[in-house]
Design an enzyme around this catalytic site. Sequence first.
Site, PDB file in Angstrom:
ATOM      1  N   PHE A  42       0.867  -1.178   0.000  1.00  0.00           N
ATOM      2  CA  PHE A  42       0.000   0.000   0.000  1.00  0.00           C
ATOM      3  C   PHE A  42       0.900   1.223   0.000  1.00  0.00           C
ATOM      4  CE2 PHE A  42      -2.185   3.559   1.807  1.00  0.00           C
ATOM      5  CZ  PHE A  42      -3.374   3.548   1.100  1.00  0.00           C
ATOM      6  N   CYS A  43       0.671   2.127  -0.955  1.00  0.00           N
ATOM      7  CA  CYS A  43       1.533   3.302  -1.079  1.00  0.00           C
ATOM      8  C   CYS A  43       0.784   4.540  -0.573  1.00  0.00           C
ATOM      9  CB  CYS A  43       1.956   3.499  -2.534  1.00  0.00           C
ATOM     10  SG  CYS A  43       3.000   4.954  -2.727  1.00  0.00           S
ATOM     11  N   PRO A  44       1.168   5.076   0.590  1.00  0.00           N
ATOM     12  CA  PRO A  44       0.469   6.262   1.105  1.00  0.00           C
ATOM     13  C   PRO A  44       0.682   7.481   0.214  1.00  0.00           C
ATOM     14  CG  PRO A  44       2.402   5.767   2.443  1.00  0.00           C
ATOM     15  CD  PRO A  44       2.251   4.638   1.480  1.00  0.00           C
TER      16      PRO A  44
ATOM     17  N   GLY B 122      -1.940   7.089  -2.229  1.00  0.00           N
ATOM     18  CA  GLY B 122      -3.247   6.870  -1.598  1.00  0.00           C
ATOM     19  C   GLY B 122      -3.973   5.654  -2.129  1.00  0.00           C
ATOM     20  N   ASN B 123      -3.228   4.651  -2.574  1.00  0.00           N
ATOM     21  CA  ASN B 123      -3.880   3.452  -3.097  1.00  0.00           C
ATOM     22  C   ASN B 123      -2.952   2.256  -2.912  1.00  0.00           C
ATOM     23  OD1 ASN B 123      -5.767   1.841  -4.314  1.00  0.00           O
ATOM     24  ND2 ASN B 123      -5.533   2.697  -6.371  1.00  0.00           N
TER      25      ASN B 123
END
Length: 559
Positions: A405-407, A410-411
């Site tokens: 998950f890549c902050p 945001g996805n």
Amino acid sequence: MNINKAHDGKEVIDTVCKACAYGDFDKLKAFVELDPGCTNIPDENGYYPLQWAALNNRLAETNFLIAQGVALNVTDGTGQTALHWAAVRGSLPVIETLLRSNADYEIKDNRGYTAIHVAAQYGQTSVLYHLALKWGVDMDQPDHDGRTPLHWAAYKGYADTIRLLLVLDSRYDVGDKEGCTPLHWAAIKGNGEACTVLLQGGSTSVLTSKDVTGLTPAQLALEKGHRYLGLHLAEFKKKQEGGGWFGKNGKLSWMVSTQLAPLIVFYVTTMVVIFLKKVMPAHSMGPILSFFSWSVVVTSALGFAFLYKTTTADPGFIPRGWDTYNSKRKDIDESSEEVDEESRIGGVVGGKGQHLLGHQHKALDSPALWAGNWNQLCVSCRIVRPLRAKHCSVTDRCIEVFDHFCPWVGNAIGKGNRHYFLALLWLNLYAAVASSIIGMIQIQRFVHADRLHPTTMVWLVSWLIINVFVALGLAGLSVAQASQVARNVTTNELANWHRYQYLQASDGRFHNPFNNDCTSNCLEACAPFTAPMAPVYMAKSSLGGRVSCKSNTFCRGCH
Ligand SMILES: [Zn+2]
């Protein structure tokens, strides 16, 4: 049941029960020839030959006894039948034989246990799966104390059994006669993994439920001395209520929902504006430098397009199983007559329970489960997930070929948007590296031009330092991703390979069965539309994957 313990290799097989327990078929036949009625006579403890054969998975002896016309549903002093005994050790071939011979799986013993309660008490997940899928047995039957198989699995701490029962839509919110739900019992016994699985499967709703003594699961865990578990459950409850600044009702909850994507947009825009306003005009540029300068602007703009795609694209969400299932089940509860009979599924040979609905039955009839790979069950989504998929805790969905998950975007990054993410990463890497080099050249020329302007110099140097740091970070991430793409492995798989059987060779070392030649690997990750890959549920042995079969000797998945 201590006949096996007494066996030291010199045991004299002098009774029908012992012949059945040890699988001495010749002795059994000899006893029957002497006295045809001996197969219906219990031993000194009141246990029958068929029970001993069932307990020890003696298929030949079971078939022989059935052919002799033994009473299939005869009970011992505790009210248990041969089917109860077969469930203890998960003797699936015997269970199937007994059921096909019309043994009754609804018989309750003196405590109200049927075979499914016994299977749950001994963690025989394959037995429960077999009975639910092939015979349509209802998994929510209570014993005399109001406890279902899920209560028992939680009490005993069998996480895989809990996973299966939750995916089979067992009720996790029903209290027994003491007012305890499965989560209460898992907390009382200090079964941490069982609590985690139950909470993932929806038991958060019972965190505030009190048993007859007025205690919640967290309080029960603390009372029984499971301090860490008690605090964990209390903390979980607080999170569910949306407490804290970042909770769903907190002041900064918007930051969690939007993640850091706006920050990236702001940062890149600021850096490009400074590049256009300060770096490029710092000194006149020749055509080559000018070309590369404008290429930085173009790649940054393209980066925005890929950021948008990475953020908004479906990363490979796998449809949840419980949405449609619960609504259909509600319809049945409200008006069972109106439901199309064809939408109900019973056992293959005509089960009585007809518990599972058609589409749910089909979804759970998976070779991965027949092979006993219970860790492929997602209790949150109520599905069997393919290999390489993982449940993302942030998006609360299972994602195919999950990377991370890549902050920043945001996805989650998965099969559906990894190529966009890679493009975003590499475009920004190019922009950061190229602009840093151009910045250095411009600063050098600016200094030598003998028209030093302190404010401009501060702008240029600050911009360059930040840009170089970001370029180094992007370079590290890009090298890591490129290496993973070339080997067809994800960040999640590299970090957690020891959790996945399909990534382990027979000697326990890392082995990736999806690693083909470098070109195919790169095409699959960077241009998945050229070679769309269907979800894989079982690792092929020819690829070197090791899939252990936990279903004892009877396994449809291995055939
Ligand atoms: Zn999931």
